[in-house]
Design a protein around this motif. Structure first.
Motif, PDB file in Angstrom:
ATOM      1  N   ASN A  32       0.870  -8.157 -13.541  1.00 25.21           N
ATOM      2  CA  ASN A  32       2.229  -7.469 -12.594  1.00 25.21           C
ATOM      3  C   ASN A  32       3.454  -8.421 -12.969  1.00 25.21           C
ATOM      4  O   ASN A  32       4.116  -8.140 -12.246  1.00 25.21           O
ATOM      5  CB  ASN A  32       2.009  -7.100 -11.295  1.00 25.21           C
ATOM      6  N   THR A  62       5.888  -4.396 -10.299  1.00 23.93           N
ATOM      7  CA  THR A  62       5.610  -5.430 -11.400  1.00 23.93           C
ATOM      8  C   THR A  62       7.201  -5.916 -11.679  1.00 23.93           C
ATOM      9  O   THR A  62       7.981  -5.331 -11.641  1.00 23.93           O
ATOM     10  CB  THR A  62       5.429  -4.287 -12.699  1.00 23.93           C
ATOM     11  N   GLU A  70       2.462  -2.249 -15.060  1.00 21.03           N
ATOM     12  CA  GLU A  70       1.799  -3.390 -15.375  1.00 21.03           C
ATOM     13  C   GLU A  70       1.056  -3.651 -16.378  1.00 21.03           C
ATOM     14  O   GLU A  70       0.828  -2.535 -17.401  1.00 21.03           O
ATOM     15  CB  GLU A  70       0.465  -3.577 -14.263  1.00 21.03           C
TER      16      GLU A  70
END
Length: 710
Positions: A378, A427, A365
């Motif tokens: 994300n 992510t 992230e």
């Protein structure tokens, strides 16, 4: 010492103040705008003469956020504001776009606008305040600026529009089902000049209503800037737009037909070469004096514009022969690249984007250090526009303002259909490589990104498509709205109007106007025409994929989530991270723990995830009374044996509970390190664990006939 002029008004939920005359007095214009306790200083300077031979308008807008404005020290090693953040770059573009068309045509003197955030109250976003300050500074500077403009942010909650919602209300819009819109609109007294938005499947009528609402609400701000200018404006700069009508007539006579023939060629590369050859022929036909005229470039551009625009409005004829509302041929392909997690190639006419999806874990992230605090994202989208995409040789390096802006537009368009992080704990990083470009590569990125994510197995709520609309507006009010514009139609037209969305509604709207605004009627026509174009593109995309794949790429990580009580987080991490490191080393999985007790376990190997899950579960779970567990004898004493049976938890098997017969000593049948099956009888008054073996088959682990546990 100071000649201070100050104006204020109540606007929405706070007081807006404009002040000049005290700070930066050597600038041509300087205004400090304050809304609530958010203050931005805009300083304007402009050259009093153009650079020789310059045939474009060199306006530069810089928006700078100073960390001291929010009482923060910058992160990083140097502890100083360095290269512009994404927010600063995007806000610079946001301010530039409505200002640029309002300078008097023909003005080519360099103009510099610097907006500095001096104070941030963590409630009012400085971008709108900076736009107002820049407009006011230009208005009082004496520059040939046909403003002022103002800006407003519009939210949408429970069917009602909200003026200038707080920063927190706009942060993480995807996670707030009540807030469905973040729209910024800028305009003059009479017309809208710019729109930028992130929406959550709103209808065309709702979006148009938001634009109208924002334009109405900004009118008192324009009046406030005018009031400031009446008391503080400098003498207007003595500028007369150059009259090159004779030169234009000579250019037109020398090459109008050749230019028309060039623009009749449908292939972009051939057309570009033919237009260049036509310009060369025109120059050859002119006199030496005419060739040396500084306005020759403007005259040639005016000829191009006249040729292209006239045919469109009068004959409905476009450069490539399409009807006004026709989308170019589309080809969509997915799964091109074998090692990536997802990929798509989206081609629309001579515009093409290769979009690649990579799935990552919580460690991937992006941590964003903003004035109003740090937060994580994300979902990342990066857009690249190499020179070869337009057949040119040019600078190749880090992304510029245009690339960052186009990438953010596509990012906004896709937010509304992403799954919630709790449902899809990955992510997501998208990279759009524009491999060909002839109009609206940002909308090609939206289409390609939607397909690429579905190819990677991302469960989107719905596919998203985007289309770029254009406008040719003549002096007599006649106009033509163009669907899926080419690069030349964008360059020589009056509007760039990008609309993205799903079948259910609009997810992003961006509009830039090059003339003094457009009417609501034209906007309504463009939105309706864009909807038809969007539906057609979604249908073509559906031939490749209509929903996310059920299986991930074998190279993508698998992520499993588990929720633990927050008071158990310390036990899972261990002293100095000892426990979590052991879990990672033993299992081979990647483990990420959030402050709210959500744990993400990631690995391409399913067994590694299972092992890590069991290790964490054994730490945080509580043993259940009456259940049988596998354990290991860790210590033998005269009165029984201690067995490690649940994570690091030990319990006592009393000598009377080892077998259904009397033993002289536990060591008669047990030894340290031996694995045994035990049943949890319960806990004594002091919380000590009581275990038993005698009612459990030590070979199978199954409980046998009931025995007296007392």
């Amino acid at each position: 010492m100071f000649d201070i002029v100050k104006k204020d008004m109540e606007w929405g939920h706070d007081t807006l103040t404009l002040e000049t005359g005290k700070i930066a007095r050597q600038a041509d214009g300087c205004v400090i705008a304050t809304y609530g306790e958010t203050s931005v200083m805009a300083a304007v300077t402009y050259a009093k003469a153009p650079k020789p031979g310059q045939d474009f308008f060199p306006l530069t807008v810089h928006y700078n956020e100073k960390y001291y404005a929010a009482g923060k020290v910058p992160g990083g090693f140097f502890k100083r504001e360095a290269r512009p953040t994404e927010k600063e770059t995007l806000t610079s573009r946001l301010i530039d776009r409505p200002l640029r068309p309002l300078f008097v045509p023909g003005f080519k003197n360099e103009v510099l606008v610097i907006c500095t955030v001096l104070s941030h109250d963590l409630e009012n976003d400085p971008d709108i305040v900076a736009m107002i300050a820049a407009s006011a500074a230009l208005t009082i500077s004496g520059a040939p600026f046909r403003g002022p403009i103002a800006g407003a942010r519009v939210g949408f909650v429970d069917g009602e529009y909200v003026l200038n919602p707080a920063v927190d209300d706009m942060q993480g819009l995807r996670m707030d089902p009540e807030q469905r819109l973040d729209l910024v609109v800028a305009g003059t007294k009479d017309a809208v000049m710019m729109v930028e938005s992130e929406a959550y499947e709103l209808s065309e009528a709702e979006m148009l209503g938001a634009v109208k609402f924002g334009h109405e609400q900004m009118q008192p701000v324009i009046d406030l800037i005018v009031a400031l200018a009446e008391d503080a404006a400098k003498e207007p700069f003595d500028f007369q737009a150059p009259d090159y009508s004779d030169l234009f007539e000579a250019v037109k006579a020398a090459g109008e037909q050749r230019m028309r023939d060039a623009y009749a060629i449908t292939d972009k590369q051939e057309r570009t070469s033919a237009v260049s050859a036509a310009k060369d022929a025109i120059r050859e036909a002119l006199t030496d004096e005419q060739r040396e005229d500084a306005n020759l470039g403007s005259a040639l551009k005016k000829l191009e514009s006249t040729v292209l625009r006239g045919d469109v409005v009068r004959n409905g004829k476009r450069i490539d022969g399409r009807a006004l509302d026709t989308v170019r041929a589309i080809d969509a392909e997915v799964g091109l690249l074998p090692r990536t997690h997802g990929s798509a190639l989206f081609t629309r006419g001579e515009t093409q984007g290769l979009v690649v999806t990579t799935l990552g874990t919580g460690d991937d992230e992006q941590i964003i250090d903003a004035l109003h605090g740090n937060f994580r994202s994300n979902f990342l989208l990066h857009y690249n526009f190499p020179p070869y995409s337009v057949g040119e040789v040019g600078r190749f390096g880090p992304p510029g303002r245009r690339e960052i802006g186009h990438g953010k537009l596509a990012w906004r368009a896709l937010q509304a259909v992403l799954p919630a992080p709790t449902d899809f704990p990955y992510t997501i990083r998208l990279v759009s490589e524009i491999t060909e470009s002839n109009g609206s590569s940002s909308m090609a990125t939206v289409c390609g990104a939607s397909l690429s994510m579905m190819d990677a197995g991302v469960p989107l709520k719905a596919p998203v498509a985007g289309v770029a609309m254009g406008l040719v507006l003549e002096d007599d009010g006649a106009y033509a709205v163009l669907t899926d514009i080419l690069g030349d139609e964008d360059h020589l037209g009056d509007m760039d109007f990008k609309v993205a969305g799903s079948e259910a509604g609009i997810t992003s709207l961006q509009m830039d106007i090059k003339v003094a605004g457009i009417t609501p009627e034209i906007m309504e026509t463009a939105l309706e025409q864009a909807k038809r174009g969007r539906m057609h593109i979604l249908e073509e995309m559906g031939k490749a994929l209509t929903e996310g794949r059920r299986e991930f790429s074998e190279h993508a990580p698998r992520i499993e989530t588990m929720q633990i009580p927050t008071d158990k987080i310390r036990e899972v991490i261990g002293s100095g991270g000892k426990v979590i490191r052991e879990i990672v080393e033993v299992s081979g999985a990647k483990v990420d723990i959030n402050d709210d007790g959500v744990i993400k376990i990631a690995s391409a190997n399913g067994e590694a995830i299972k092992k890590a899950y069991e290790m964490i579960h054994s730490i945080v779970a509580e043993p259940e009374e009456g259940k049988v567990y596998r354990g290991k004898v860790v210590k033998i004493v005269d009165f029984g044996a201690f067995v490690n049976f649940f994570g690091k938890r030990d319990g006592l098997v009393h000598v009377s509970q080892i077998e259904n017969r009397r033993l002289n000593h536990p060591s008669d049948v047990l030894k340290e390190g031996q694995e045994v099956w035990v049943k949890l009888l319960g806990f004594d008054d002091r919380g000590k664990v009581r275990l038993a073996m005698k009612m459990v088959n030590q070979e199978t682990g199954e409980e046998e006939a009931k025995a007296d546990a007392e």
